[in-house]
Design a protein around this motif. Structure first.
Motif, mmCIF file in Angstrom:
data_model
loop_
_atom_site.group_PDB
_atom_site.id
_atom_site.type_symbol
_atom_site.label_atom_id
_atom_site.label_comp_id
_atom_site.label_asym_id
_atom_site.label_seq_id
_atom_site.Cartn_x
_atom_site.Cartn_y
_atom_site.Cartn_z
ATOM 1 N N GLY A 309 -5.987 14.547 -31.124
ATOM 2 C CA GLY A 309 -6.988 15.222 -30.272
ATOM 3 C C GLY A 309 -8.500 15.747 -31.037
ATOM 4 N N ILE A 310 -9.039 16.447 -30.398
ATOM 5 C CA ILE A 310 -10.240 16.690 -31.091
ATOM 6 C C ILE A 310 -10.451 18.180 -31.081
ATOM 7 C CG2 ILE A 310 -12.813 16.239 -30.959
ATOM 8 C CD1 ILE A 310 -11.812 13.970 -28.685
ATOM 9 N N LEU A 318 -19.992 14.811 -29.166
ATOM 10 C CA LEU A 318 -19.365 13.652 -29.344
ATOM 11 C C LEU A 318 -20.212 12.551 -28.755
ATOM 12 C CD1 LEU A 318 -15.682 13.820 -28.798
ATOM 13 C CD2 LEU A 318 -16.821 13.868 -30.728
ATOM 14 N N ASP A 326 -15.061 12.250 -38.013
ATOM 15 C CA ASP A 326 -14.822 11.868 -39.393
ATOM 16 C C ASP A 326 -15.342 10.316 -39.563
ATOM 17 O OD1 ASP A 326 -13.510 12.175 -42.018
ATOM 18 O OD2 ASP A 326 -12.022 10.652 -41.358
ATOM 19 N N ALA A 364 -6.302 13.619 -26.201
ATOM 20 C CA ALA A 364 -7.706 13.899 -25.610
ATOM 21 C C ALA A 364 -7.723 13.147 -24.287
ATOM 22 C CB ALA A 364 -8.624 13.185 -26.714
HETATM 23 P P1 ADP Z 1 -17.160 5.335 -33.134
HETATM 24 O O1 ADP Z 1 -17.684 4.144 -33.065
HETATM 25 O O2 ADP Z 1 -17.250 5.882 -34.044
HETATM 26 O O3 ADP Z 1 -15.677 5.157 -32.362
HETATM 27 P P2 ADP Z 1 -17.816 6.745 -30.412
HETATM 28 O O4 ADP Z 1 -18.952 7.384 -30.093
HETATM 29 O O5 ADP Z 1 -16.917 5.974 -29.424
HETATM 30 O O6 ADP Z 1 -17.833 6.203 -32.041
HETATM 31 O O7 ADP Z 1 -17.071 8.237 -30.775
HETATM 32 C C1 ADP Z 1 -17.466 9.262 -31.500
HETATM 33 C C2 ADP Z 1 -16.286 9.881 -32.343
HETATM 34 O O8 ADP Z 1 -15.510 10.755 -31.129
HETATM 35 C C3 ADP Z 1 -15.354 9.097 -33.142
HETATM 36 O O9 ADP Z 1 -15.920 8.875 -34.285
HETATM 37 C C4 ADP Z 1 -14.006 10.019 -33.153
HETATM 38 O O10 ADP Z 1 -14.593 11.044 -34.116
HETATM 39 C C5 ADP Z 1 -14.231 10.984 -31.778
HETATM 40 N N1 ADP Z 1 -13.100 10.140 -30.736
HETATM 41 C C6 ADP Z 1 -13.562 9.343 -29.642
HETATM 42 N N2 ADP Z 1 -12.606 9.316 -28.842
HETATM 43 C C7 ADP Z 1 -11.594 9.871 -29.272
HETATM 44 C C8 ADP Z 1 -10.050 10.040 -29.097
HETATM 45 N N3 ADP Z 1 -9.701 9.279 -27.903
HETATM 46 N N4 ADP Z 1 -9.261 10.963 -29.852
HETATM 47 C C9 ADP Z 1 -9.989 11.292 -31.006
HETATM 48 N N5 ADP Z 1 -11.168 11.303 -31.314
HETATM 49 C C10 ADP Z 1 -12.081 10.638 -30.563
#
Ligand code: ADP
Length: 374
Positions: A309-310, A318, A326, A364
């Motif tokens: 999760g987040i 996001l 991270d 999430a």
């Molecule tokens: P990335 O290329 O880093 O995956 P995104 O824009 O797709 O970039 O996502 C941004 C950030 O959101 C990710 O780096 C991650 O930290 C978080 N994130 C996205 N989807 C999830 C998920 N399903 N569960 C947890 N964290 C997520």
């Protein structure tokens, strides 16, 4: 020598009546302007405030000095110069409280009008028109663009620096070390791949932005699009030992949309669920056509994972470009930080929206709401 025209009352109309006619005409003209306007006299006292100014600056009472409402010293100094027969001026200023805002004011003398019975000293304009433009959105956009270019360059420069470093090592100290060379070449390939992914995502984003205001006109079937994304990512899910459960209507559910762009939306969401939520070993994809507002029928598609999760503090950011919870984990997962920004842009173009729901430790859920084609 400057010449100044003064309105002469037509015969049979008194000076006072003429002033009132000008006064009324000016008020309705100023009210029709889209920008906030203040009409002040040579002393800086507000005589008239239009609707747009009231909206931006709150209630301003005629008769109060303009400085009661706007305290920017540069504006008040310019007003002073204009009221002392100076030429029209444009100045800008910013305010920090309650939020950062930028403004531009155009301060112009109105030589040909006076206000009511007020005696205007010789050589001073009867009234002064202060027109204001709120530059906050423009400035914010400029800053975002500058930040974006800086971030994109930084993201590209990091793998590039690593490539250069390894090339130098292979040409120098590791020239005769076959094992080290082999290892470094693999890292270089990874770094080059990272640059390629980044460039692909940047180009995707710019293509979508260029078409942001073009409404999609093709009819597409939403379940087919989702199935296509699931099929494409099934091998990755299998490799990670993740089960994808899909619950989609059997019959076609039509929307107006660009098929390839929407495939990209679901690819990115499912890929993220696999990248960040694979520890939950399960992803649920569910579609229904309940619309919360009831006004405009829409479909809702949710991609839910059961990973870590987040944290709530990250949720609002996001979809910003390059925002990652991270950075190291994202890089390790071959992320660019642009996936959700691309999703958001595509959805905006489709008059659709993205909601993110997550509790740390409970996975999430990313929900897309998209209008049904009628
Ligand atoms: P990335 O290329 O880093 O995956 P995104 O824009 O797709 O970039 O996502 C941004 C950030 O959101 C990710 O780096 C991650 O930290 C978080 N994130 C996205 N989807 C999830 C998920 N399903 N569960 C947890 N964290 C997520």
């Amino acid at each position: 020598m400057k010449t100044r025209t003064t309105l002469r009352p037509p015969s049979g109309v008194s000076r006072k009546e003429a002033d009132e006619i000008v006064d009324k005409g000016m008020k309705s003209a100023v009210n029709a302007l889209p920008h906030p306007c203040f009409v002040v006299d040579y002393r800086g006292t507000t005589q008239y405030v239009n609707h747009a100014a009231r909206k931006l600056f709150g209630n301003v009472t005629a008769g109060d000095p303009l400085s009661f409402r706007i305290r920017a010293p540069s504006l008040l100094e310019a007003l002073d110069r204009v009221s002392n027969a100076g030429p029209a001026e444009i100045i800008d200023w910013s305010e920090k409280v309650p939020t950062e805002q930028w403004f531009e004011a155009h301060i112009a003398p109105l030589w040909s009008v006076s206000h009511g019975n007020m005696a205007v000293p010789r050589g001073r304009p009867g009234l002064i028109l202060v027109t204001i433009r709120d530059l906050t959105d423009t400035k914010r956009l400029e800053r975002m663009r500058a930040d974006f270019v800086a971030n994109a360059s930084h993201e590209l420069r990091t793998p590039l620096a690593s490539l250069t470093g390894f090339i130098e090592t292979i040409m120098g100290p590791a020239r005769d070390d076959a094992t080290a060379r082999e290892k470094f070449l693999q890292i270089m390939l990874d770094q080059a791949e990272r640059m390629r992914r980044l460039i692909d995502d940047l180009l995707s984003l710019s293509r979508i932005e260029m078409r942001a205001h073009v409404q999609p006109s093709h009819i597409a079937d939403l379940p087919t699009i989702i199935r296509h994304s699931v099929d494409a990512l099934m091998p990755v899910a299998e490799e990670l030992g993740v089960t994808i459960n899909i619950e989609l209507p059997e019959r076609p559910q039509e929307i107006l949309g660009e098929r390839d762009e929407l495939v990209q939306v679901f690819n990115n969401l499912i890929e993220n669920a696999l990248k960040y939520g694979s520890s939950g070993k399960r992803i649920d994809i569910h579609m229904d056509n309940q619309d919360m507002s009831g006004a405009n029928e829409a479909f809702k598609v949710t991609v839910k994972d059961y990973g870590p999760g987040i944290d709530p503090e990250h949720l609002p950011r996001l979809t910003e470009r390059f925002y990652r919870v991270d950075v190291a984990t994202s890089r390790q997962m071959k992320g660019t930080g642009l996936g959700l920004a691309i999703v958001k842009h595509i959805l905006t173009r489709h008059k659709a929206k993205l909601e993110i729901d997550s509790q740390p430790g409970e996975g999430a859920a990313f929900t897309v709401t998209i209008p049904r084609h009628k």
